[in-house]
Every structure is written in C-alpha cells, then in structure tokens.
Design a protein around this motif. Structure first.
Motif, PDB file in Angstrom:
ATOM      1  N   ILE A  92      37.248 -62.016  -4.896  1.00  0.00           N
ATOM      2  CA  ILE A  92      38.431 -61.423  -4.277  1.00  0.00           C
ATOM      3  C   ILE A  92      37.958 -60.413  -3.242  1.00  0.00           C
ATOM      4  O   ILE A  92      37.407 -59.365  -3.577  1.00  0.00           O
ATOM      5  N   ILE A  93      38.111 -60.777  -1.976  1.00  0.00           N
ATOM      6  CA  ILE A  93      37.740 -59.885  -0.877  1.00  0.00           C
ATOM      7  C   ILE A  93      38.965 -59.031  -0.554  1.00  0.00           C
ATOM      8  O   ILE A  93      40.040 -59.570  -0.258  1.00  0.00           O
ATOM      9  N   LEU A  94      38.781 -57.720  -0.606  1.00  0.00           N
ATOM     10  CA  LEU A  94      39.932 -56.824  -0.451  1.00  0.00           C
ATOM     11  C   LEU A  94      40.435 -56.789   0.991  1.00  0.00           C
ATOM     12  O   LEU A  94      39.642 -56.667   1.926  1.00  0.00           O
ATOM     13  N   THR A  95      41.727 -56.908   1.134  1.00  0.00           N
ATOM     14  CA  THR A  95      42.381 -56.764   2.438  1.00  0.00           C
ATOM     15  C   THR A  95      43.427 -55.662   2.309  1.00  0.00           C
ATOM     16  O   THR A  95      43.828 -55.299   1.193  1.00  0.00           O
ATOM     17  N   GLN A  96      43.872 -55.153   3.463  1.00  0.00           N
ATOM     18  CA  GLN A  96      44.783 -54.009   3.432  1.00  0.00           C
ATOM     19  C   GLN A  96      46.058 -54.318   2.645  1.00  0.00           C
ATOM     20  O   GLN A  96      46.630 -53.431   2.005  1.00  0.00           O
ATOM     21  N   ASP A  97      46.490 -55.571   2.678  1.00  0.00           N
ATOM     22  CA  ASP A  97      47.727 -55.880   1.945  1.00  0.00           C
ATOM     23  C   ASP A  97      47.510 -55.943   0.430  1.00  0.00           C
ATOM     24  O   ASP A  97      48.448 -56.185  -0.323  1.00  0.00           O
ATOM     25  N   MET A  98      46.289 -55.692  -0.011  1.00  0.00           N
ATOM     26  CA  MET A  98      46.047 -55.574  -1.453  1.00  0.00           C
ATOM     27  C   MET A  98      46.036 -54.110  -1.891  1.00  0.00           C
ATOM     28  O   MET A  98      45.645 -53.805  -3.021  1.00  0.00           O
TER      29      MET A  98
END
Ligand code: FES
Length: 111
Positions: A92-98
C-alpha cells in the motif's frame, strides 16, 4: 498526513505518515520508538514474507487500490487472515487521499 494504527492491544495511535512511502515503512519506523507498533516486515517490502500483514478498517477497504494477484497469493502465508480486511502493508503506497487511513496490526507480525 496522518494515519491511525490500532496496536495488538486495541490502542489507537495517530501517527505522521509521508505520501509516497509504503504503509509498512511508516508503521515499522514508528515501531522503533513505540514498541506497540512494531512490525516484522521481514523481507523489507519484497512481497516475500507476509509479516507486514494488517487489517484495513472497514471504512477504508474500498478507498485504497485493490491487492494484486501476487499480494493475494502471499497473504496465504499470513496468520489469521480475514478475506475482507487483510492486506500486506508493504503493498500500500500512501497517497494524499489516504489521509486518515485506519488499520489494525495483526497477530504474527510482531518483530
Ligand atoms: Fe514482506 Fe510485506 S514486508 S511481504
């Protein structure tokens, strides 16, 4: 951004996270200072161990990218797998919408 990690005793930790990092890396690094967040992550994110297993909160399951076939295969090696909520946190690569993502640590992933 922040993420919420519930430890194996049921205690929630709201921790800083960095976009572009793997969820596994964020939890593991915090675990160095906060032992309750310890995560084995034995293979370092190579999708070869399943010791970065977490449960993704029900509210978030549909908001993150689906697991690859390889991740699903490797999850077979994890303990106490939940078909709906189990994920390998190194995938799971973190993105701003997470921002605000909530996960729970699992048995068998202790360092
Ligand atoms: Fe080994 Fe995620 S760290 S599969």
């Amino acid at each position: 951004m922040k993420i919420n990690v519930t430890d194996r005793e049921g205690v929630n930790h709201c921790i800083d996270a960095i976009e572009g990092w793997r969820l596994m890396e964020v939890i593991r690094d915090h675990g160095l200072e906060t032992p309750a967040l310890g995560l084995k992550a034995e293979c370092g994110g190579a999708l070869a161990c399943a010791t970065c297993h977490v449960y993704v909160d029900e509210d978030w399951v549909d908001q993150i990218p689906e697991p690859s076939d390889e991740e699903i295969d490797m999850l077979d090696e994890a303990f106490a797998v939940d078909e709906e909520f189990s994920r390998l946190s190194c995938q799971i690569i973190l993105t701003q919408d997470m921002d605000g993502l909530s996960v729970t640590l699992t048995p068998g992933s202790e360092p």
